[in-house]
Design a protein around this motif. Structure first.
Motif, PDB file in Angstrom:
ATOM      1  N   MET A   1      14.786 -11.359 -17.337  1.00 42.87           N
ATOM      2  CA  MET A   1      13.626 -11.506 -16.473  1.00 42.87           C
ATOM      3  C   MET A   1      13.522 -10.252 -15.622  1.00 42.87           C
ATOM      4  N   ILE A   2      12.428  -9.535 -15.778  1.00 46.80           N
ATOM      5  CA  ILE A   2      12.328  -8.272 -15.049  1.00 46.80           C
ATOM      6  C   ILE A   2      11.163  -8.300 -14.076  1.00 46.80           C
ATOM      7  N   ARG A   3      11.505  -8.076 -12.811  1.00 50.37           N
ATOM      8  CA  ARG A   3      10.486  -8.114 -11.771  1.00 50.37           C
ATOM      9  C   ARG A   3      10.285  -6.717 -11.211  1.00 50.37           C
ATOM     10  N   SER A   4       9.118  -6.524 -10.641  1.00 55.34           N
ATOM     11  CA  SER A   4       8.895  -5.252  -9.984  1.00 55.34           C
ATOM     12  C   SER A   4       8.086  -5.485  -8.718  1.00 55.34           C
ATOM     13  N   HIS A   5       7.728  -4.396  -8.104  1.00 50.09           N
ATOM     14  CA  HIS A   5       7.012  -4.488  -6.845  1.00 50.09           C
ATOM     15  C   HIS A   5       5.917  -3.425  -6.885  1.00 50.09           C
ATOM     16  N   LEU A   6       4.724  -3.780  -6.384  1.00 49.83           N
ATOM     17  CA  LEU A   6       3.613  -2.831  -6.503  1.00 49.83           C
ATOM     18  C   LEU A   6       3.253  -2.194  -5.176  1.00 49.83           C
ATOM     19  N   ASN A   7       2.895  -0.925  -5.228  1.00 46.25           N
ATOM     20  CA  ASN A   7       2.226  -0.277  -4.102  1.00 46.25           C
ATOM     21  C   ASN A   7       0.781  -0.051  -4.535  1.00 46.25           C
ATOM     22  N   ILE A   8      -0.150  -0.470  -3.689  1.00 46.74           N
ATOM     23  CA  ILE A   8      -1.548  -0.375  -4.103  1.00 46.74           C
ATOM     24  C   ILE A   8      -2.359   0.380  -3.056  1.00 46.74           C
ATOM     25  N   ALA A   9      -3.040   1.422  -3.504  1.00 42.10           N
ATOM     26  CA  ALA A   9      -3.943   2.158  -2.618  1.00 42.10           C
ATOM     27  C   ALA A   9      -5.378   1.869  -3.057  1.00 42.10           C
ATOM     28  N   ILE A  10      -6.255   1.685  -2.080  1.00 44.26           N
ATOM     29  CA  ILE A  10      -7.638   1.354  -2.430  1.00 44.26           C
ATOM     30  C   ILE A  10      -8.591   2.334  -1.742  1.00 44.26           C
ATOM     31  N   VAL A  11      -9.519   2.874  -2.539  1.00 42.34           N
ATOM     32  CA  VAL A  11     -10.532   3.768  -1.970  1.00 42.34           C
ATOM     33  C   VAL A  11     -11.903   3.269  -2.400  1.00 42.34           C
ATOM     34  N   GLU A  12     -12.845   3.315  -1.466  1.00 47.36           N
ATOM     35  CA  GLU A  12     -14.186   2.834  -1.797  1.00 47.36           C
ATOM     36  C   GLU A  12     -15.154   3.992  -1.966  1.00 47.36           C
ATOM     37  N   LEU A  13     -15.931   3.882  -3.036  1.00 43.15           N
ATOM     38  CA  LEU A  13     -16.933   4.903  -3.358  1.00 43.15           C
ATOM     39  C   LEU A  13     -18.316   4.382  -2.991  1.00 43.15           C
TER      40      LEU A  13
ATOM     41  N   ASP B   1      -3.857   9.493  -3.548  1.00 42.11           N
ATOM     42  CA  ASP B   1      -2.494  10.025  -3.440  1.00 42.11           C
ATOM     43  C   ASP B   1      -1.998   9.913  -2.012  1.00 42.11           C
ATOM     44  N   PHE B   2      -2.882  10.277  -1.121  1.00 40.69           N
ATOM     45  CA  PHE B   2      -2.524  10.279   0.291  1.00 40.69           C
ATOM     46  C   PHE B   2      -2.172   8.869   0.761  1.00 40.69           C
ATOM     47  N   THR B   3      -2.966   7.899   0.322  1.00 36.62           N
ATOM     48  CA  THR B   3      -2.710   6.517   0.732  1.00 36.62           C
ATOM     49  C   THR B   3      -1.392   6.019   0.155  1.00 36.62           C
ATOM     50  N   LEU B   4      -1.130   6.360  -1.096  1.00 35.61           N
ATOM     51  CA  LEU B   4       0.144   5.936  -1.698  1.00 35.61           C
ATOM     52  C   LEU B   4       1.320   6.567  -0.946  1.00 35.61           C
ATOM     53  N   LEU B   5       1.137   7.813  -0.550  1.00 37.03           N
ATOM     54  CA  LEU B   5       2.175   8.491   0.211  1.00 37.03           C
ATOM     55  C   LEU B   5       2.398   7.797   1.549  1.00 37.03           C
ATOM     56  N   ALA B   6       1.278   7.422   2.176  1.00 38.73           N
ATOM     57  CA  ALA B   6       1.369   6.724   3.467  1.00 38.73           C
ATOM     58  C   ALA B   6       2.125   5.409   3.293  1.00 38.73           C
ATOM     59  N   ILE B   7       1.893   4.734   2.174  1.00 37.76           N
ATOM     60  CA  ILE B   7       2.608   3.477   1.910  1.00 37.76           C
ATOM     61  C   ILE B   7       4.101   3.754   1.800  1.00 37.76           C
TER      62      ILE B   7
ATOM     63  N   MET C   1      -8.214   8.693   7.067  1.00 40.88           N
ATOM     64  CA  MET C   1      -9.123   9.791   6.790  1.00 40.88           C
ATOM     65  C   MET C   1      -8.860  10.927   7.789  1.00 40.88           C
ATOM     66  N   HIS C   2      -8.624  10.542   9.053  1.00 39.45           N
ATOM     67  CA  HIS C   2      -8.330  11.546  10.062  1.00 39.45           C
ATOM     68  C   HIS C   2      -7.015  12.251   9.799  1.00 39.45           C
ATOM     69  N   VAL C   3      -6.001  11.444   9.509  1.00 37.30           N
ATOM     70  CA  VAL C   3      -4.678  12.026   9.250  1.00 37.30           C
ATOM     71  C   VAL C   3      -4.773  13.009   8.094  1.00 37.30           C
ATOM     72  N   ARG C   4      -5.508  12.584   7.067  1.00 41.47           N
ATOM     73  CA  ARG C   4      -5.620  13.432   5.896  1.00 41.47           C
ATOM     74  C   ARG C   4      -6.380  14.717   6.228  1.00 41.47           C
ATOM     75  N   LYS C   5      -7.424  14.559   7.026  1.00 37.35           N
ATOM     76  CA  LYS C   5      -8.226  15.720   7.382  1.00 37.35           C
ATOM     77  C   LYS C   5      -7.368  16.705   8.186  1.00 37.35           C
ATOM     78  N   ARG C   6      -6.598  16.152   9.104  1.00 36.41           N
ATOM     79  CA  ARG C   6      -5.735  16.992   9.929  1.00 36.41           C
ATOM     80  C   ARG C   6      -4.743  17.747   9.033  1.00 36.41           C
ATOM     81  N   LYS C   7      -4.198  17.023   8.044  1.00 33.21           N
ATOM     82  CA  LYS C   7      -3.221  17.642   7.152  1.00 33.21           C
ATOM     83  C   LYS C   7      -3.856  18.811   6.390  1.00 33.21           C
TER      84      LYS C   7
END
Ligand code: C2E
Ligand code: CA
Ligand code: CA
Length: 638
Positions: A330-342, A357-363, A379-385
């Motif tokens: 039985m193999i389990r895993s865990h997900l990281n999910i980033a969501i962006v709206e267009l 990418d940025f959101t996944l990194l933040a996770i 969005m601000h953090v990313r812009k600053r970066k």
């Protein structure tokens, strides 16, 4: 004669299609593609029978009358067989499974009647096919029925194609339409002018076209999971960004997948990826699922409301947490999910990718939350970066934007500044002075750090060279060195050159490195190390007490001086004990110690009580600009 050449040519083309393993044997996953294989088989059958009949008709070989009749009748049977198989291949793609099999059954029914009647005709003699001698069919209902039946198949398929025009992607529907029309036209040509040339030519041409378009689609499929791949995702994303329609895009990372691979083997890892891909593409019918790379998947949904996203995420997370049974494991895993709206949060596909990418990194950095919707704050953090990154790039081109501050290091016994650490600052027109804590990690990530190190090393050298009196009073000048500076020997060589070209006492230079730097690619590091230490430069260990250094590694590492990290030095009873322990240990190992981050008199007393000789911290001074530092040494260090 030309006819035979055409048929022979077609046969060769089809044979090469069949032998092209990739196309027709190895991977034919979808029912549609399996069906296409049958189209090619029946076409080959048609061609073989055509050739066998034509060698007789043209007089190259003479068969017995019975054999000739049999071949010619079989040949005429093969026309509607092939037509039906081809046309139902299209219908299968367009109609629902139920209607496709219903229509196939009815149409096959007619075919079976025709075949039975024709076969009986071979046995019982000329009713359906009336021959002139044994060469040509000159009468009977055989050929007209064959023609009408085949034509009926094409007309029906044409109707289905036109009725589903909007559902199919443009390249597929064009091929379907053209194939059907060509087939129809060649049947009519044959019936009216008795001209069979066009049949073979158009069929070969259309099948080839179909094959090419299929190969193109194949390039868009991930080989392991058979779902669309990253290239397909990028193309779809571009299209969606351009149409400006609202979408929700999910990027899903299966966490610790390497562990699954290491523990259970790649076979099982692959199987998990396949199951997960299958789960996504069957559970979310309104979405399209892609495998981006490795254990990363993307889903494109039409814009979803918040509660709908919650439902989707829950389904994904539950399925993965429940796990998959593979080979009794039985193999389990865990997900990281980033969501962006267009198009709300991103306007170009680059922006979408960066935000995801940025959101996944933040996770990964936060570790508390495994699902994040890209939002205003991010969005601000990313812009600053991004702004900081451009500031770094600008500073590399215009070195006056890079400032060197010096923080004194004090020898407690003599109560005198004996050295300093050079610390970088970035001066940006718009952002003001940026702290290295903010821009150094970004520069390292972007591969720009070696350039910065070069600049600060050059500036520090110039400082020592132009202020010989001050330099003479210093027995220690620290410069911070990053991993890249040592792991790429080229970068180290460049630094060595700068030091070499400046006429200063090199023995006062200390290159501060952290222990993690030494652990990354030790071979290259040791080459760079000797390159620099051959010039008389010395290394010291920075941030001691934050890493994993155990006694054993510490003894092996060739440092004379170790800097104890601020987190160990700062207030608190527990920390005092830790500081005592660490400094005692370092002293026993014969290392010189600098305590970093001494802010208060109390901390200074503790450090003094432990016999630590050198101190750096706000208690004495913050890092200050060059002029101020010069003033400090000359005025207070008399
Ligand atoms: P670091 O090498 O550990 O440098 C010491 C940092 O601690 C400096 O921060 C210094 O201002 C700060 N500090 C010293 N005493 C005290 C104190 O008493 N209290 C407090 N709160 N802080 C104190 P700074 O200048 O912001 O630099 C941060 C980090 O950025 C440095 O940590 C170093 O890792 C990196 N850095 C700075 N300059 C360079 C450079 O030229 N090259 C590289 N690769 N990294 C640099
Ligand atoms: Ca340092
Ligand atoms: Ca430090």
């Amino acid at each position: 004669m030309e006819l035979m050449v055409t048929e022979l040519f077609s046969l060769i083309v089809m044979a090469s299609l069949l032998f092209s393993r990739r196309a027709l044997q190895a991977k034919l996953p979808t029912p549609v593609e399996k069906h296409m294989k049958w189209v090619v088989y029946t076409y080959v059958l048609y061609l073989v029978l055509a050739l066998l009949s034509h060698v007789h008709i043209l007089g190259f070989i003479t068969y017995t009358p019975g054999l000739a009749r049999t071949l010619i009748i079989l040949h005429s049977i093969s026309v509607p067989v092939f037509t039906l198989v081809w046309m139902t291949a299209f219908e299968r793609e367009l109609l629902s499974a139920k209607y496709a099999s219903l229509s196939a059954t009815v149409q096959t029914g007619f075919l079976v009647i025709y075949i039975t009647a024709s076969l009986l005709d071979i046995l019982l003699g000329s009713r359906l096919f009336i021959f002139s001698g044994s060469l040509l069919v000159t009468g009977g209902y055989g050929l007209p029925i064959m023609f009408r039946l085949s034509l009926f198949y094409t007309v029906f398929a044409l109707a289905v194609i036109l009725a589903h025009w909007r559902v199919v992607d443009s390249s597929s529907r064009l091929i379907m339409l053209l194939s059907t029309l060509f087939l129809m036209l060649s049947l009519i040509m044959f019936q009216i002018f008795r001209q069979p040339y066009m049949f073979a030519l158009s069929c070969t041409f259309m099948l080839l076209l179909r094959y090419l378009s299929w190969q193109r689609k194949e390039l868009m499929l991930d080989t392991l999971t058979r779902i669309p791949n990253n290239q397909a995702f990028q193309e779809d994303l571009n299209r969606k960004v351009n149409t400006n329609t609202p979408y929700s895009i999910l990027m899903v990372d299966m966490e610790n997948f390497r562990l699954i691979n290491d523990r259970y083997g790649y076979g099982i890892g692959d199987e998990i990826l396949r199951r997960f891909a299958a789960f996504c593409s069957t559970s979310f019918t309104e979405a399209k699922t892609y495998r981006i790379v490795g254990n990363r998947f993307a889903l494109i949904f039409p814009l979803q409301a918040h509660y709908q996203l919650v439902r989707i995420v829950k389904a994904l997370v539950t399925e993965t947490a429940r796990g998959w049974m593979v080979h009794d494991q039985m193999i389990r895993s865990h997900l990281n999910i980033a969501i962006v709206e267009l198009p709300l949060q991103a306007n170009t596909s680059e922006e979408v990718m960066e935000s995801l990418d940025f959101t996944l990194l933040a996770i990964k950095e936060k570790r508390r939350q495994s699902v994040i919707i890209f939002n205003q704050k991010l969005m601000h953090v990313r812009k600053r970066k991004l702004d900081v990154l451009s500031a770094i790039r600008a500073a590399i081109l215009d070195e006056s934007k890079i400032l060197v501050y010096y923080q004194p290091i004090v020898a407690l016994k003599e109560n005198r500044i004996i050295g300093a650490e050079a610390l970088m600052r970035l001066q940006d027109d718009r952002l003001g002075i940026i702290s290295p804590a903010e821009f150094i990690p970004g520069a390292e990530e972007a591969g720009l750090i070696s350039k910065l190190t070069e600049i600060i090393v050059r500036k520090a050298c110039v400082f020592l060279e132009t202020n010989p009196l001050a330099a003479a009073r210093l027995s220690h000048l620290s410069l911070n060195i990053s991993a890249d500076d040592l792991t790429t020997v080229e970068a180290a060589r460049k630094l060595a050159e700068i030091f070499e070209q400046t006429p200063i006492d090199k023995t006062i230079i200390r290159l501060e490195v952290t222990e993690s730097v030494l652990l990354s690619s030790p071979k290259a590091v040791s080459v760079s190390w000797s390159l620099l230490s051959d010039l008389g430069l010395r290394f010291m260990l920075d941030d001691f007490g934050t890493g994993y250094a155990n006694l054993e590694t510490l003894v092996q590492l060739p440092f004379e001086i170790v800097k104890i990290d601020r987190s160990v030095v700062s207030n608190g009873q527990n920390n005092f004990e830790l500081l005592a322990l660490i400094s005692g240990m370092l002293a026993r190992l014969g290392k010189q110690i600098v305590a970093e981050g001494v802010e208060t008199a109390q901390q200074l007393e503790q450090v003094r009580a432990l016999g630590i000789p050198y101190v750096q911290g706000y208690y004495f001074s913050k890092p200050v600009p060059e002029e101020q530092f010069l003033h400090m040494i000359t005025e207070t260090n008399k």
